[in-house]
Design a protein around this motif. Structure first.
Motif, mmCIF file in Angstrom:
data_model
loop_
_atom_site.group_PDB
_atom_site.id
_atom_site.type_symbol
_atom_site.label_atom_id
_atom_site.label_comp_id
_atom_site.label_asym_id
_atom_site.label_seq_id
_atom_site.Cartn_x
_atom_site.Cartn_y
_atom_site.Cartn_z
ATOM 1 N N PHE A 196 60.409 0.239 52.258
ATOM 2 C CA PHE A 196 59.154 -0.339 51.758
ATOM 3 C C PHE A 196 59.298 -0.835 50.311
ATOM 4 O O PHE A 196 58.433 -0.582 49.471
ATOM 5 C CB PHE A 196 58.003 0.666 51.874
ATOM 6 C CG PHE A 196 57.678 1.029 53.303
ATOM 7 C CD1 PHE A 196 56.772 0.275 54.045
ATOM 8 C CD2 PHE A 196 58.300 2.112 53.927
ATOM 9 C CE1 PHE A 196 56.472 0.597 55.373
ATOM 10 C CE2 PHE A 196 58.016 2.439 55.255
ATOM 11 C CZ PHE A 196 57.092 1.671 55.973
ATOM 12 N N ARG A 197 60.382 -1.535 50.051
ATOM 13 C CA ARG A 197 60.647 -1.950 48.672
ATOM 14 C C ARG A 197 59.493 -2.797 48.124
ATOM 15 O O ARG A 197 59.092 -3.775 48.746
ATOM 16 C CB ARG A 197 61.953 -2.745 48.621
ATOM 17 C CG ARG A 197 62.380 -3.077 47.216
ATOM 18 C CD ARG A 197 63.757 -3.682 47.203
ATOM 19 N NE ARG A 197 64.160 -3.989 45.842
ATOM 20 C CZ ARG A 197 65.309 -4.581 45.542
ATOM 21 N NH1 ARG A 197 66.145 -4.911 46.482
ATOM 22 N NH2 ARG A 197 65.607 -4.830 44.281
ATOM 23 N N ASP A 198 58.968 -2.412 47.005
ATOM 24 C CA ASP A 198 57.829 -3.038 46.317
ATOM 25 C C ASP A 198 56.487 -2.769 47.009
ATOM 26 O O ASP A 198 55.440 -3.179 46.504
ATOM 27 C CB ASP A 198 57.990 -4.562 46.162
ATOM 28 C CG ASP A 198 59.260 -4.949 45.433
ATOM 29 O OD1 ASP A 198 59.649 -4.218 44.514
ATOM 30 O OD2 ASP A 198 59.847 -5.979 45.804
ATOM 31 N N GLN A 199 56.509 -2.169 48.173
ATOM 32 C CA GLN A 199 55.313 -1.757 48.907
ATOM 33 C C GLN A 199 54.361 -2.911 49.297
ATOM 34 O O GLN A 199 54.013 -3.074 50.472
ATOM 35 C CB GLN A 199 54.529 -0.702 48.099
ATOM 36 C CG GLN A 199 53.432 0.008 48.895
ATOM 37 C CD GLN A 199 53.977 0.897 50.010
ATOM 38 O OE1 GLN A 199 54.912 1.655 49.799
ATOM 39 N NE2 GLN A 199 53.421 0.765 51.193
ATOM 40 N N ARG A 226 63.308 7.361 48.496
ATOM 41 C CA ARG A 226 63.002 6.127 47.760
ATOM 42 C C ARG A 226 62.119 5.232 48.623
ATOM 43 O O ARG A 226 62.570 4.647 49.591
ATOM 44 C CB ARG A 226 64.282 5.380 47.390
ATOM 45 C CG ARG A 226 65.092 6.107 46.336
ATOM 46 C CD ARG A 226 66.221 5.243 45.847
ATOM 47 N NE ARG A 226 65.725 4.024 45.217
ATOM 48 C CZ ARG A 226 66.455 2.933 45.052
ATOM 49 N NH1 ARG A 226 67.695 2.895 45.480
ATOM 50 N NH2 ARG A 226 65.940 1.876 44.473
ATOM 51 N N GLY A 227 60.847 5.151 48.273
ATOM 52 C CA GLY A 227 59.938 4.202 48.915
ATOM 53 C C GLY A 227 59.246 4.731 50.158
ATOM 54 O O GLY A 227 58.305 4.118 50.643
ATOM 55 N N LEU A 228 59.721 5.855 50.679
ATOM 56 C CA LEU A 228 59.178 6.360 51.937
ATOM 57 C C LEU A 228 58.217 7.515 51.648
ATOM 58 O O LEU A 228 58.604 8.511 51.045
ATOM 59 C CB LEU A 228 60.348 6.871 52.787
ATOM 60 C CG LEU A 228 60.117 7.087 54.270
ATOM 61 C CD1 LEU A 228 59.792 5.772 54.967
ATOM 62 C CD2 LEU A 228 61.348 7.713 54.895
ATOM 63 N N HIS A 229 56.975 7.379 52.083
ATOM 64 C CA HIS A 229 56.030 8.481 51.919
ATOM 65 C C HIS A 229 56.470 9.654 52.788
ATOM 66 O O HIS A 229 56.984 9.453 53.882
ATOM 67 C CB HIS A 229 54.617 8.039 52.306
ATOM 68 C CG HIS A 229 53.565 8.998 51.822
ATOM 69 N ND1 HIS A 229 53.334 10.219 52.421
ATOM 70 C CD2 HIS A 229 52.700 8.937 50.778
ATOM 71 C CE1 HIS A 229 52.369 10.857 51.766
ATOM 72 N NE2 HIS A 229 51.963 10.090 50.763
#
Lengths: 275, 121
Positions: free
Chosen positions: A76-79, A161-164
């Motif tokens: 989910f880079r930058d979301q 990194r990036g993952l909830h």
């Protein structure tokens, strides 16, 4: 590593894949190429490159070029682009699909975090898609990155990194010190080794292409070529997501920026006709 | 400025976390166990809590259960930060009201990512 060795590698990367490799960045070259040399049984990078110069084996050349492709990535880079994809775009595409599957492509997928993020997003939105099929494709030049991606195995560092954490426990299981993505998500993706600077016409058309933070790693003339190649593969209502702040696409008439969505572009109909 | 209570019985971990979180723009308070942390929260609820699991006096999970039962105790975002990195522990933390979960060892990048996921940055 000697200067002419570094220049040889930079030259091969540009000639084969349009990759911009700085021959002055000896440390980067050595850190990427040492594992390749080791894997192929050479005592050093120098020995490997001597063999490469004399034998000119395709397999060896590609191993060197591919080792230089790995870029930074995260889930989910930058979301924001993934939120837009899930909450806005998917439902729009489903509503206009007329029974046709939605085709999504992660071009230069690296170790798979991007396409798997998209797969998780599709899964989360499934109930709103009215039964429309979603086909997910991922490609990369780097064979080893593809192998890692297909394994669905990630380190503890990578899954943080990036993952909830809710997505982590929902979609992954812990296997020793690694985390493995569920078969359900893994099986949603089809993989293929693809060089984006070559002919892409056999890939078919796509509704959504993710090609984020790749262009800046290419030499200038190749950026335009790749972006125009990709633009021609978009469905008329398709979109392409570049990296946030990647302004490079504005240099081509093939794409038009979507106002209010950083990094999002649509094909320009006039360009398609001309091409 | 947002406040973050760093709860860990290791002074070294508190110091590392403090440095990372100050760079993210938080004002830091420290507690060395759950009971001390609870006293802090009763005096002034922080915006965020970075929370170890295994601590003397009161564990992180017991602190969290108490916190969520307090008046205004639903407000702080709680990010666990622990070596207990199996799915059972994570699920228990989430069930008790944790917002995010960091598996040690951590670095600045992970903390930044997790605080973003928790809606804190």
């Amino acid at each position: 590593m000697k200067r002419d060795d570094a220049e040889l590698v930079a030259h091969l990367c540009e000639a084969r894949a349009g990759l911009k490799v700085d021959p002055d960045k000896i440390y980067l070259l050595e850190s990427r190429l040492a594992p390749v040399a080791r894997r192929d049984g050479f005592g050093s990078i120098e020995e490997m490159l001597v063999a490469l110069r004399t034998r000119r084996e395709e397999r060896m050349i590609w191993a060197v070029v591919e080792a230089m492709t790995m870029g930074e990535t995260s889930f989910f880079r930058d979301q924001a682009p993934f939120d837009h994809f899930r909450d806005v775009l998917l439902t729009q595409l489903a509503a206009n699909s007329e029974g046709r599957p939605i085709r999504i492509w992660s071009a230069a997928c690296g170790s798979g975090q991007e396409i798997y993020s998209l797969a998780m997003a599709v899964e989360e939105q499934r109930a709103q898609l009215g039964g429309v099929r979603v086909d997910l494709f991922a490609s990369d030049l780097n064979e080893r990155a593809l192998e890692k991606a297909q394994s669905g195995l990630y380190t503890q560092f990578e899954v943080q990194r990036g993952l909830h954490v809710r997505r982590l426990v929902q979609h992954f299981e812990k296997v020793d010190e690694m985390w493995r993505l569920s078969p359900r998500i893994r099986q949603m993706v089809r993989w293929r080794r693809t060089n984006l600077v070559s002919d892409l016409s056999t890939l078919g058309r796509f509704d959504v292409i993710f090609c984020r933070y790749l262009l800046s790693s290419l030499v200038e003339p190749m950026r335009k070529r790749v972006i125009e190649n990709l633009a021609l593969l978009l469905e008329p209502n398709g979109v392409i997501y570049l990296g946030v702040g990647e302004r490079l696409a504005e240099a081509t008439p093939a794409l038009r920026a979507v106002v209010g969505c950083d990094g999002l572009f649509r094909p320009d109909p006039a360009y398609r006709v001309a091409a | 400025m947002k406040t973050c209570l760093v709860v860990d019985d290791s002074r070294v971990i508190r110091k590392v976390a403090r440095r990372i979180l100050e760079d993210l723009g938080f004002e830091i308070a420290e507690a060395s166990d759950g009971a001390e942390a609870l006293a802090w929260c009763r005096a002034a609820m922080p915006d965020a809590v970075l929370l170890d699991w295994n601590m003397p006096v009161m564990s992180g999970i017991d602190f969290l259960k108490h916190l969520r039962a307090e008046v205004g105790g639903d407000r702080p975002r709680v990010v666990f930060c622990t070596v207990e990195n199996d799915v059972a522990h994570i699920n228990e933390a989430l069930a008790c009201g944790a917002d995010e979960f960091i598996m040690k060892p951590f670095d600045g990048e992970i903390v930044a990512s997790k605080f973003f996921q928790a809606g804190l940055t």
